[in-house]
Design a protein around this motif. Structure first.
Motif, PDB file in Angstrom:
ATOM      1  N   UNK A 134      93.388  29.665  -6.861  1.00 23.12           N
ATOM      2  CA  UNK A 134      92.523  30.759  -7.318  1.00 23.12           C
ATOM      3  C   UNK A 134      92.724  31.022  -8.805  1.00 23.12           C
ATOM      4  N   UNK A 135      93.987  30.999  -9.243  1.00 19.22           N
ATOM      5  CA  UNK A 135      94.290  31.206 -10.670  1.00 19.22           C
ATOM      6  C   UNK A 135      93.661  30.083 -11.492  1.00 19.22           C
ATOM      7  N   UNK A 136      93.840  28.858 -11.033  1.00 14.27           N
ATOM      8  CA  UNK A 136      93.267  27.704 -11.737  1.00 14.27           C
ATOM      9  C   UNK A 136      91.755  27.821 -11.831  1.00 14.27           C
ATOM     10  N   UNK A 137      91.100  28.156 -10.737  1.00  9.53           N
ATOM     11  CA  UNK A 137      89.639  28.237 -10.733  1.00  9.53           C
ATOM     12  C   UNK A 137      89.115  29.322 -11.676  1.00  9.53           C
ATOM     13  N   UNK A 138      89.777  30.475 -11.708  1.00 14.31           N
ATOM     14  CA  UNK A 138      89.281  31.545 -12.581  1.00 14.31           C
ATOM     15  C   UNK A 138      89.477  31.186 -14.054  1.00 14.31           C
ATOM     16  N   UNK A 139      90.568  30.513 -14.382  1.00 15.92           N
ATOM     17  CA  UNK A 139      90.781  30.076 -15.770  1.00 15.92           C
ATOM     18  C   UNK A 139      89.772  28.989 -16.122  1.00 15.92           C
ATOM     19  N   UNK A 140      89.529  28.066 -15.195  1.00 18.60           N
ATOM     20  CA  UNK A 140      88.565  26.988 -15.455  1.00 18.60           C
ATOM     21  C   UNK A 140      87.137  27.515 -15.587  1.00 18.60           C
ATOM     22  N   UNK A 141      86.861  28.699 -15.057  1.00 24.46           N
ATOM     23  CA  UNK A 141      85.523  29.275 -15.209  1.00 24.46           C
ATOM     24  C   UNK A 141      85.268  29.675 -16.665  1.00 24.46           C
ATOM     25  N   UNK A 142      86.333  29.891 -17.431  1.00 24.31           N
ATOM     26  CA  UNK A 142      86.199  30.272 -18.845  1.00 24.31           C
ATOM     27  C   UNK A 142      86.618  29.153 -19.794  1.00 24.31           C
ATOM     28  N   UNK A 143      87.612  28.364 -19.382  1.00 23.34           N
ATOM     29  CA  UNK A 143      88.106  27.245 -20.176  1.00 23.34           C
ATOM     30  C   UNK A 143      87.918  25.998 -19.331  1.00 23.34           C
ATOM     31  N   UNK A 163      93.528  35.512 -21.274  1.00 26.60           N
ATOM     32  CA  UNK A 163      94.205  36.764 -20.933  1.00 26.60           C
ATOM     33  C   UNK A 163      93.232  37.751 -20.289  1.00 26.60           C
ATOM     34  N   UNK A 164      92.059  37.884 -20.868  1.00 32.10           N
ATOM     35  CA  UNK A 164      91.054  38.826 -20.363  1.00 32.10           C
ATOM     36  C   UNK A 164      90.645  38.505 -18.927  1.00 32.10           C
ATOM     37  N   UNK A 165      90.395  37.244 -18.642  1.00 26.07           N
ATOM     38  CA  UNK A 165      89.942  36.868 -17.294  1.00 26.07           C
ATOM     39  C   UNK A 165      91.065  37.043 -16.268  1.00 26.07           C
ATOM     40  N   UNK A 166      92.311  36.779 -16.675  1.00 23.17           N
ATOM     41  CA  UNK A 166      93.422  36.928 -15.736  1.00 23.17           C
ATOM     42  C   UNK A 166      93.782  38.391 -15.501  1.00 23.17           C
ATOM     43  N   UNK A 167      93.613  39.226 -16.507  1.00 23.39           N
ATOM     44  CA  UNK A 167      93.913  40.651 -16.334  1.00 23.39           C
ATOM     45  C   UNK A 167      92.978  41.317 -15.330  1.00 23.39           C
ATOM     46  N   UNK A 168      91.803  40.755 -15.147  1.00 23.34           N
ATOM     47  CA  UNK A 168      90.848  41.332 -14.197  1.00 23.34           C
ATOM     48  C   UNK A 168      91.017  40.756 -12.789  1.00 23.34           C
ATOM     49  N   UNK A 169      91.858  39.727 -12.650  1.00 21.26           N
ATOM     50  CA  UNK A 169      92.047  39.075 -11.348  1.00 21.26           C
ATOM     51  C   UNK A 169      92.928  39.938 -10.447  1.00 21.26           C
ATOM     52  N   UNK A 170      92.467  40.125  -9.234  1.00 20.64           N
ATOM     53  CA  UNK A 170      93.225  40.912  -8.265  1.00 20.64           C
ATOM     54  C   UNK A 170      94.535  40.217  -7.905  1.00 20.64           C
ATOM     55  N   UNK A 171      95.625  40.983  -7.863  1.00 22.63           N
ATOM     56  CA  UNK A 171      96.922  40.453  -7.469  1.00 22.63           C
ATOM     57  C   UNK A 171      97.825  40.077  -8.622  1.00 22.63           C
ATOM     58  N   UNK A 172      97.283  39.987  -9.845  1.00 19.50           N
ATOM     59  CA  UNK A 172      98.103  39.614 -10.996  1.00 19.50           C
ATOM     60  C   UNK A 172      98.985  40.799 -11.388  1.00 19.50           C
ATOM     61  N   UNK A 173     100.294  40.552 -11.419  1.00 22.89           N
ATOM     62  CA  UNK A 173     101.252  41.592 -11.792  1.00 22.89           C
ATOM     63  C   UNK A 173     101.671  41.460 -13.250  1.00 22.89           C
ATOM     64  N   UNK A 174     101.796  40.226 -13.728  1.00 20.92           N
ATOM     65  CA  UNK A 174     102.130  39.998 -15.133  1.00 20.92           C
ATOM     66  C   UNK A 174     101.649  38.619 -15.551  1.00 20.92           C
TER      67      UNK A 174
END
Length: 80
Positions: free
Chosen positions: A52-61, A21-32
């Protein structure tokens, strides 16, 4: 253009879900976003690209896949 991206992300505790949740909330363009631990499912809506969503989540998980990618092998097997 806004779209919905659904990921399968193994999460065993609230801490795991919190990191996602934390990493996705900081991602540009995420509305919900919605995290369903029971289904191991993360739904992101906004002006984002699936990769892009997959890569940012994979950077943490380390393990995460696009939900559609999980379904494709079963669909292909059923169609043969």
């Amino acid at each position: 253009m806004s779209q919905t991206v659904i990921l399968k992300v193994p999460m065993s505790c609230e801490g795991c879900a919190g990191v996602v949740k934390e990493v996705l909330e900081t991602m540009e363009g995420v509305e919900s976003l919605d995290i369903n631990m029971a289904e191991q499912k993360v739904t992101v809506k906004g002006k984002v690209k699936p990769d892009d969503v997959l890569q940012i989540v994979m950077s943490k998980r380390k393990r995460a896949t696009l939900w559609e990618a999980e379904a494709k092998p079963a669909d292909n097997a059923a169609g043969t």
